[in-house]
Design a protein around this motif. Structure first.
Motif, PDB file in Angstrom:
ATOM      1  N   THR A   1      39.045  50.777  78.110  1.00 12.20           N
ATOM      2  CA  THR A   1      40.407  51.445  78.401  1.00 12.20           C
ATOM      3  C   THR A   1      40.611  52.173  79.901  1.00 12.20           C
ATOM      4  OG1 THR A   1      39.861  53.068  76.754  1.00 12.20           O
ATOM      5  CG2 THR A   1      41.902  51.548  76.392  1.00 12.20           C
ATOM      6  N   THR A   2      39.412  53.160  79.972  1.00  7.25           N
ATOM      7  CA  THR A   2      39.648  53.904  81.306  1.00  7.25           C
ATOM      8  C   THR A   2      38.974  53.406  82.469  1.00  7.25           C
ATOM      9  OG1 THR A   2      37.890  55.142  80.349  1.00  7.25           O
ATOM     10  CG2 THR A   2      40.232  56.126  80.195  1.00  7.25           C
ATOM     11  N   ILE A   3      39.361  52.471  83.243  1.00  4.74           N
ATOM     12  CA  ILE A   3      38.967  51.935  84.353  1.00  4.74           C
ATOM     13  C   ILE A   3      39.916  51.753  85.506  1.00  4.74           C
ATOM     14  CG2 ILE A   3      37.016  50.762  83.283  1.00  4.74           C
ATOM     15  CD1 ILE A   3      38.889  48.319  84.278  1.00  4.74           C
ATOM     16  N   ASN A   4      39.424  51.838  86.538  1.00  4.95           N
ATOM     17  CA  ASN A   4      40.272  51.463  87.758  1.00  4.95           C
ATOM     18  C   ASN A   4      40.528  50.110  87.894  1.00  4.95           C
ATOM     19  OD1 ASN A   4      41.821  51.403  90.037  1.00  4.95           O
ATOM     20  ND2 ASN A   4      40.249  52.516  91.334  1.00  4.95           N
ATOM     21  N   LYS A   5      41.618  49.396  87.283  1.00  3.60           N
ATOM     22  CA  LYS A   5      41.973  47.954  87.178  1.00  3.60           C
ATOM     23  C   LYS A   5      42.044  47.500  88.737  1.00  3.60           C
ATOM     24  CE  LYS A   5      44.333  46.573  83.169  1.00  3.60           C
ATOM     25  NZ  LYS A   5      43.439  45.874  82.359  1.00  3.60           N
ATOM     26  N   ASP A   6      42.986  48.113  89.296  1.00  3.96           N
ATOM     27  CA  ASP A   6      43.213  48.118  90.781  1.00  3.96           C
ATOM     28  C   ASP A   6      42.011  47.484  91.553  1.00  3.96           C
ATOM     29  OD1 ASP A   6      45.713  48.570  89.999  1.00  3.96           O
ATOM     30  OD2 ASP A   6      46.081  50.438  91.101  1.00  3.96           O
ATOM     31  N   LYS A   7      41.032  48.468  91.387  1.00  3.48           N
ATOM     32  CA  LYS A   7      40.065  47.903  92.216  1.00  3.48           C
ATOM     33  C   LYS A   7      39.339  46.575  91.981  1.00  3.48           C
ATOM     34  CE  LYS A   7      35.183  49.522  92.948  1.00  3.48           C
ATOM     35  NZ  LYS A   7      34.203  50.012  92.184  1.00  3.48           N
ATOM     36  N   ILE A   8      39.298  46.106  90.604  1.00  2.00           N
ATOM     37  CA  ILE A   8      38.719  45.068  90.220  1.00  2.00           C
ATOM     38  C   ILE A   8      39.549  43.877  90.873  1.00  2.00           C
ATOM     39  CG2 ILE A   8      37.914  43.328  88.462  1.00  2.00           C
ATOM     40  CD1 ILE A   8      37.557  45.884  86.885  1.00  2.00           C
ATOM     41  N   ILE A   9      40.920  44.097  90.815  1.00  2.00           N
ATOM     42  CA  ILE A   9      41.859  43.037  91.105  1.00  2.00           C
ATOM     43  C   ILE A   9      41.917  42.705  92.549  1.00  2.00           C
ATOM     44  CG2 ILE A   9      44.559  42.658  91.222  1.00  2.00           C
ATOM     45  CD1 ILE A   9      44.596  43.889  88.369  1.00  2.00           C
ATOM     46  N   LYS A  10      41.838  44.033  93.373  1.00  2.00           N
ATOM     47  CA  LYS A  10      41.779  43.961  94.743  1.00  2.00           C
ATOM     48  C   LYS A  10      40.608  42.962  95.231  1.00  2.00           C
ATOM     49  CE  LYS A  10      43.892  47.451  97.462  1.00  2.00           C
ATOM     50  NZ  LYS A  10      43.928  48.711  97.413  1.00  2.00           N
ATOM     51  N   HIS A  11      39.539  43.283  94.616  1.00  2.00           N
ATOM     52  CA  HIS A  11      38.324  42.225  94.842  1.00  2.00           C
ATOM     53  C   HIS A  11      38.444  40.880  94.654  1.00  2.00           C
ATOM     54  CE1 HIS A  11      34.185  41.611  96.414  1.00  2.00           C
ATOM     55  NE2 HIS A  11      34.312  40.662  95.525  1.00  2.00           N
ATOM     56  N   LEU A  12      39.090  40.732  93.266  1.00  2.00           N
ATOM     57  CA  LEU A  12      39.226  39.313  92.994  1.00  2.00           C
ATOM     58  C   LEU A  12      40.162  38.561  93.985  1.00  2.00           C
ATOM     59  CD1 LEU A  12      39.882  39.668  89.213  1.00  2.00           C
ATOM     60  CD2 LEU A  12      38.035  38.552  90.031  1.00  2.00           C
ATOM     61  N   GLU A  13      41.141  39.300  94.251  1.00  2.00           N
ATOM     62  CA  GLU A  13      42.049  38.482  95.275  1.00  2.00           C
ATOM     63  C   GLU A  13      41.474  38.027  96.653  1.00  2.00           C
ATOM     64  OE1 GLU A  13      45.033  41.809  95.476  1.00  2.00           O
ATOM     65  OE2 GLU A  13      46.373  40.842  94.158  1.00  2.00           O
ATOM     66  N   THR A  14      40.364  38.662  96.961  1.00  2.00           N
ATOM     67  CA  THR A  14      39.778  38.138  98.167  1.00  2.00           C
ATOM     68  C   THR A  14      38.661  36.970  97.875  1.00  2.00           C
ATOM     69  OG1 THR A  14      37.823  39.798  97.859  1.00  2.00           O
ATOM     70  CG2 THR A  14      39.727  40.454  99.241  1.00  2.00           C
ATOM     71  N   ILE A  15      38.429  36.740  96.361  1.00  2.00           N
ATOM     72  CA  ILE A  15      37.426  35.537  96.162  1.00  2.00           C
ATOM     73  C   ILE A  15      38.183  34.450  95.601  1.00  2.00           C
ATOM     74  CG2 ILE A  15      35.435  37.111  96.536  1.00  2.00           C
ATOM     75  CD1 ILE A  15      35.283  37.037  93.311  1.00  2.00           C
ATOM     76  N   ILE A  16      39.283  34.412  94.860  1.00  2.00           N
ATOM     77  CA  ILE A  16      40.135  33.759  93.910  1.00  2.00           C
ATOM     78  C   ILE A  16      40.553  32.461  94.655  1.00  2.00           C
ATOM     79  CG2 ILE A  16      42.317  34.831  93.774  1.00  2.00           C
ATOM     80  CD1 ILE A  16      42.275  33.970  90.938  1.00  2.00           C
ATOM     81  N   ARG A  17      40.698  31.274  94.298  1.00  2.00           N
ATOM     82  CA  ARG A  17      41.416  30.285  94.885  1.00  2.00           C
ATOM     83  C   ARG A  17      42.877  30.467  94.563  1.00  2.00           C
ATOM     84  NH1 ARG A  17      37.691  25.036  93.720  1.00  2.00           N
ATOM     85  NH2 ARG A  17      39.651  23.953  93.751  1.00  2.00           N
ATOM     86  N   LYS A  18      43.659  31.065  95.439  1.00  2.00           N
ATOM     87  CA  LYS A  18      45.040  31.412  95.194  1.00  2.00           C
ATOM     88  C   LYS A  18      46.112  30.375  94.758  1.00  2.00           C
ATOM     89  CE  LYS A  18      45.354  36.000  97.456  1.00  2.00           C
ATOM     90  NZ  LYS A  18      44.539  35.980  98.588  1.00  2.00           N
ATOM     91  N   ARG A  19      45.809  29.226  95.465  1.00  2.00           N
ATOM     92  CA  ARG A  19      46.817  28.242  95.415  1.00  2.00           C
ATOM     93  C   ARG A  19      46.700  27.551  93.921  1.00  2.00           C
ATOM     94  NH1 ARG A  19      46.626  23.342  99.546  1.00  2.00           N
ATOM     95  NH2 ARG A  19      44.767  23.077  97.934  1.00  2.00           N
ATOM     96  N   GLU A  20      45.424  27.835  93.320  1.00  2.00           N
ATOM     97  CA  GLU A  20      45.458  27.175  91.817  1.00  2.00           C
ATOM     98  C   GLU A  20      45.159  28.067  90.575  1.00  2.00           C
ATOM     99  OE1 GLU A  20      42.661  25.901  94.052  1.00  2.00           O
ATOM    100  OE2 GLU A  20      42.452  23.741  93.579  1.00  2.00           O
ATOM    101  N   TYR A  21      44.857  29.381  90.947  1.00  2.00           N
ATOM    102  CA  TYR A  21      44.550  30.363  89.962  1.00  2.00           C
ATOM    103  C   TYR A  21      45.285  31.695  90.126  1.00  2.00           C
ATOM    104  CZ  TYR A  21      40.939  27.289  88.523  1.00  2.00           C
ATOM    105  OH  TYR A  21      40.203  25.899  88.228  1.00  2.00           O
ATOM    106  N   GLU A  22      45.507  32.252  89.194  1.00  2.00           N
ATOM    107  CA  GLU A  22      46.156  33.713  89.380  1.00  2.00           C
ATOM    108  C   GLU A  22      45.419  34.661  88.431  1.00  2.00           C
ATOM    109  OE1 GLU A  22      50.209  33.491  87.978  1.00  2.00           O
ATOM    110  OE2 GLU A  22      49.728  32.167  86.264  1.00  2.00           O
ATOM    111  N   ILE A  23      45.702  36.076  88.775  1.00  2.00           N
ATOM    112  CA  ILE A  23      45.052  37.045  88.191  1.00  2.00           C
ATOM    113  C   ILE A  23      46.015  37.805  87.234  1.00  2.00           C
ATOM    114  CG2 ILE A  23      43.856  39.293  88.412  1.00  2.00           C
ATOM    115  CD1 ILE A  23      43.519  38.152  91.361  1.00  2.00           C
ATOM    116  N   LEU A  24      45.730  37.788  85.872  1.00  2.00           N
ATOM    117  CA  LEU A  24      46.821  38.486  85.077  1.00  2.00           C
ATOM    118  C   LEU A  24      46.133  39.642  84.028  1.00  2.00           C
ATOM    119  CD1 LEU A  24      48.218  35.304  83.733  1.00  2.00           C
ATOM    120  CD2 LEU A  24      49.621  36.954  85.030  1.00  2.00           C
ATOM    121  N   PRO A  25      46.491  40.873  84.606  1.00  2.00           N
ATOM    122  CA  PRO A  25      45.816  41.857  83.867  1.00  2.00           C
ATOM    123  C   PRO A  25      46.678  42.145  82.580  1.00  2.00           C
ATOM    124  CG  PRO A  25      47.197  42.654  85.718  1.00  2.00           C
ATOM    125  CD  PRO A  25      47.259  41.098  85.553  1.00  2.00           C
ATOM    126  N   GLY A  26      45.966  42.451  81.186  1.00  2.00           N
ATOM    127  CA  GLY A  26      46.637  42.613  80.109  1.00  2.00           C
ATOM    128  C   GLY A  26      46.168  43.838  79.618  1.00  2.00           C
TER     129      GLY A  26
END
Ligand SMILES: [Mg+2]
Length: 262
Positions: A146-171
């Motif tokens: 529960t207690t993590i810095n999600k933003d840090k993970i998401i930020k990194h994912l944004e630099t490596i994900i194939r943006k046209r085809e995939y998206e990041i959804l935090p839940g």
């Protein structure tokens, strides 16, 4: 503003009785099964499986189960013949005849598309036993404490994900990577086509029952259908037409449908 679905005397039932074909779509977790700490122990409410089978065996009802889970995980709980299944948010579909459809793979997506993200999770997070990865092929779900810095993970994912085809959804305690172009709404549209063709029907009423943000994608496309939102602990805005409180009220609704159909 949602109307409260009152179980026995509502115009929902009137509308249902004017149709010969009802296409009933049901989410699983939080809809037919109460949440459990361990998802492997989220069993359907007693009586649910029998009701689904009973309704599906009648002329009037065609039932589909739609879940974010993998199909093989859903079918550990409900494994009836002659119903439609959509797993991994509709990326894996099995028709009532047993035909397998793979809309993601049909559009050129491959499990290997996410290898760099698998590697990133493995190297940075999965060394810690508090993290785990649910690998659904075209969808990756990282479960985190529960207690993590999600933003840090998401930020990194944004630099490596194939943006046209995939998206990041935090839940809730998860970060999910999934294809952009396909959701439960698309899966329901496809299933409606399949069921219409198989049963040779033109006039039908679709009903969708679900509890999650991913179910909103279905409520939005159900133009001439009935959407029922299961609140559980949430008080989110929903595009559904009606709300019920919890899986027990869903069970009661299904029982009413059985009585109505006598
Ligand atoms: Mg759900």
């Amino acid at each position: 503003m949602n109307k409260k679905l009152s179980i026995s005397k509502n115009k929902v039932f009137e509308e249902i009785s004017t149709y010969n074909s009802i296409l009933l779509f049901l989410d699983y977790d939080g809809t037919l099964a109460p949440f459990a700490d361990n998802p492997a122990e989220a069993y359907p409410l007693p009586g649910v499986i029998e009701l689904i089978k009973h309704l599906n065996d009648t002329e009037k009802y065609s039932i589909s189960l739609i879940t974010g889970r993998r199909l093989k995980d859903l079918r550990k709980f409900i494994n009836l013949k002659d119903i439609y299944y959509a797993g991994t948010h509709g990326l894996e579909i099995i028709t009532a005849d047993g035909n397998e459809l793979s809309p993601g793979k049909d559009r050129g997506l491959k499990n290997t598309d996410l290898n760099n993200i698998r590697d990133f999770f493995k190297k940075e997070y999965l060394i810690d036993p508090d993290y785990s990865l649910e690998d659904k092929g075209l969808v990756l779900t990282l479960h985190h404490p529960t207690t993590i810095n999600k933003d840090k993970i998401i930020k990194h994912l944004e630099t490596i994900i194939r943006k046209r085809e995939y998206e990041i959804l935090p839940g809730r305690k998860i970060i999910e990577i999934r294809p952009r172009f396909w959701n439960k709404g698309d899966a329901v549209k496809l299933l409606i086509q399949e069921i219409k063709e198989k049963n040779k029907i033109d006039s039908y009423l679709p009903i969708y029952i679900g509890d999650d943000s991913t179910d909103e994608d279905v409520f939005k496309i159900l133009n001439n259908g009935i959407g029922i939102y299961v609140e559980n602990e949430n008080k989110t805005n929903t595009s559904a037409d009606y709300t019920v409180k919890n899986p027990t009220e869903v069970l009661e609704f299904l029982q009413e449908l059985k009585i109505l159909n006598k």
